[in-house]
Design an enzyme around this catalytic site. Sequence first.
Site, PDB file in Angstrom:
ATOM      1  N   THR A  25       0.847  -1.105  -0.234  1.00 47.70           N
ATOM      2  CA  THR A  25       0.000   0.196   0.165  1.00 47.70           C
ATOM      3  C   THR A  25       0.597   1.140  -0.314  1.00 47.70           C
ATOM      4  O   THR A  25       0.656   2.292  -0.883  1.00 47.70           O
ATOM      5  CB  THR A  25      -0.916   0.016   1.420  1.00 47.70           C
ATOM      6  OG1 THR A  25      -1.489  -1.136   1.049  1.00 47.70           O
ATOM      7  CG2 THR A  25      -1.593   1.162   1.363  1.00 47.70           C
ATOM      8  N   THR A  26       1.896   1.177   0.924  1.00 42.91           N
ATOM      9  CA  THR A  26       2.639   2.416   0.936  1.00 42.91           C
ATOM     10  C   THR A  26       3.537   2.583  -0.317  1.00 42.91           C
ATOM     11  O   THR A  26       4.107   3.703  -0.656  1.00 42.91           O
ATOM     12  CB  THR A  26       3.859   2.183   2.059  1.00 42.91           C
ATOM     13  OG1 THR A  26       2.937   1.742   3.247  1.00 42.91           O
ATOM     14  CG2 THR A  26       4.547   3.433   2.230  1.00 42.91           C
ATOM     15  N   TYR A  61     -12.817  -4.784  -2.901  1.00 43.09           N
ATOM     16  CA  TYR A  61     -14.014  -4.130  -3.853  1.00 43.09           C
ATOM     17  C   TYR A  61     -14.966  -5.429  -3.718  1.00 43.09           C
ATOM     18  O   TYR A  61     -16.215  -5.212  -3.663  1.00 43.09           O
ATOM     19  CB  TYR A  61     -13.573  -3.751  -4.923  1.00 43.09           C
ATOM     20  CG  TYR A  61     -14.787  -3.220  -5.725  1.00 43.09           C
ATOM     21  CD1 TYR A  61     -15.426  -1.942  -5.360  1.00 43.09           C
ATOM     22  CD2 TYR A  61     -15.501  -3.910  -6.845  1.00 43.09           C
ATOM     23  CE1 TYR A  61     -16.455  -1.342  -5.953  1.00 43.09           C
ATOM     24  CE2 TYR A  61     -16.585  -3.276  -7.467  1.00 43.09           C
ATOM     25  CZ  TYR A  61     -17.063  -2.163  -7.004  1.00 43.09           C
ATOM     26  OH  TYR A  61     -18.195  -1.810  -7.619  1.00 43.09           O
ATOM     27  N   TYR A  91      -2.536 -10.572   4.192  1.00 45.28           N
ATOM     28  CA  TYR A  91      -2.529  -9.106   4.474  1.00 45.28           C
ATOM     29  C   TYR A  91      -4.111  -8.622   4.669  1.00 45.28           C
ATOM     30  O   TYR A  91      -4.707  -8.580   3.888  1.00 45.28           O
ATOM     31  CB  TYR A  91      -1.981  -8.128   3.456  1.00 45.28           C
ATOM     32  CG  TYR A  91      -2.047  -6.745   3.649  1.00 45.28           C
ATOM     33  CD1 TYR A  91      -2.182  -5.992   4.925  1.00 45.28           C
ATOM     34  CD2 TYR A  91      -1.656  -5.839   2.499  1.00 45.28           C
ATOM     35  CE1 TYR A  91      -2.233  -4.764   5.217  1.00 45.28           C
ATOM     36  CE2 TYR A  91      -1.724  -4.369   2.707  1.00 45.28           C
ATOM     37  CZ  TYR A  91      -1.898  -3.844   4.134  1.00 45.28           C
ATOM     38  OH  TYR A  91      -1.859  -2.411   4.097  1.00 45.28           O
ATOM     39  N   ARG A 100      -9.459  -0.742   4.029  1.00 47.08           N
ATOM     40  CA  ARG A 100      -9.169  -0.494   2.494  1.00 47.08           C
ATOM     41  C   ARG A 100      -9.990  -1.357   1.591  1.00 47.08           C
ATOM     42  O   ARG A 100     -10.280  -0.869   0.384  1.00 47.08           O
ATOM     43  CB  ARG A 100      -7.773  -0.413   2.104  1.00 47.08           C
ATOM     44  CG  ARG A 100      -7.061   0.971   2.654  1.00 47.08           C
ATOM     45  CD  ARG A 100      -5.487   0.766   2.200  1.00 47.08           C
ATOM     46  NE  ARG A 100      -4.936   2.017   2.563  1.00 47.08           N
ATOM     47  CZ  ARG A 100      -4.445   3.105   1.927  1.00 47.08           C
ATOM     48  NH1 ARG A 100      -4.979   2.960   0.500  1.00 47.08           N
ATOM     49  NH2 ARG A 100      -3.723   4.045   2.162  1.00 47.08           N
ATOM     50  N   LYS A 113      -0.307 -10.240   7.929  1.00 41.55           N
ATOM     51  CA  LYS A 113       0.203  -8.503   8.519  1.00 41.55           C
ATOM     52  C   LYS A 113      -1.386  -8.023   8.691  1.00 41.55           C
ATOM     53  O   LYS A 113      -2.161  -8.178   8.052  1.00 41.55           O
ATOM     54  CB  LYS A 113       0.585  -7.742   7.173  1.00 41.55           C
ATOM     55  CG  LYS A 113       0.637  -6.304   7.551  1.00 41.55           C
ATOM     56  CD  LYS A 113       1.098  -5.537   6.143  1.00 41.55           C
ATOM     57  CE  LYS A 113       1.014  -4.105   6.666  1.00 41.55           C
ATOM     58  NZ  LYS A 113       1.369  -3.271   5.214  1.00 41.55           N
ATOM     59  N   ILE A 158       5.308  -4.778   9.926  1.00 44.02           N
ATOM     60  CA  ILE A 158       5.554  -3.978   8.542  1.00 44.02           C
ATOM     61  C   ILE A 158       5.101  -2.663   8.630  1.00 44.02           C
ATOM     62  O   ILE A 158       4.099  -2.542   8.813  1.00 44.02           O
ATOM     63  CB  ILE A 158       4.722  -5.029   7.449  1.00 44.02           C
ATOM     64  CG1 ILE A 158       5.213  -6.422   7.475  1.00 44.02           C
ATOM     65  CG2 ILE A 158       4.902  -4.387   6.094  1.00 44.02           C
ATOM     66  CD1 ILE A 158       4.419  -7.230   6.481  1.00 44.02           C
TER      67      ILE A 158
END
Length: 297
Positions: free
Chosen positions: A48-49, A111, A137, A142, A165, A207
């Site tokens: 994501t980052t 989604y 994850y 999100r 994570k 993380i």
Amino acid sequence: MKNAIFKGSAAAVVTPMDEHGNLDMKAMENLLKFQLEHGTDAIVVNGTTGESSTLEEKEKLELIEFVVHYVNHRVPVIMGTGSNCTAHAVRMSRKAQSLGASGLLVVTPYYNKASQQGLVEHFQAVADSVEIPIILYNVPTRTGVNVEPETYLKLSKHPNIQAVKEANASISHVARVAALCGDCLDIYSGNDDLTVPIMALGGKGVISVLANIMPFEMHMMCRHFLDGEIEKSKNMQLELLKIMNAMFMDVNPLPVKAAMAMLGLCGEHYRLPMTRLDEAKREKLREIMESYFVQLQ
């Protein structure tokens, strides 16, 4: 019990870009050098980052190939290969393995809002396609879906599914996962500000977003805990809390890239729909940064 992919702090590295939105590989080299020199325990690419949602497939593969070559086995290199399309996640996972990734970070399909059984079949399909370890994850804010502890228990029986994570901010949820899965599934904090609490429940580390600018501090906070110096670890968690929270004053990675630009680590460039911090938040971030760093640009 499965062997941990890493213990400590893994930097979820940003993807440096130039003013035109192209990958800045020279800046990436400098970032990797900075991470390795300051004790980071692993590198996570295309998370994501790293703005993975706006990167083309060929760019993701270019990044992982570059990072694997530069790091050269000094620490594990973990690539984000998740997708809301199972076939795409399988394809990316196989390619990441072929390019030398130490492990994979596979996000819940976003989604779609898959059922828990759908999540099991999705993750198992990815795990069946590779021979390297997988970190699931879970980031429901999100993706719109949460992985339930009972689902983790089913997934933990797969030999390639090694860890999670966990970015569900509920400590109760993490405790249930730890109680159900035990040594069959390692837990990494997906939130910097919950690292020590999650390690107290048996977590192996974090993380980290903050590790982009403070890799040594995040490494030492985890190292102290792993070495049994719990008070030192707790004190570091509390001392860093203000800047950890600052990294999320706006959507990730806007604040951390702004902070990195203030430190001269990379440019503050994004791809739409991501945009720069507004001036009020930028000034607040600078004020917080000045309380932790002597020199800013």
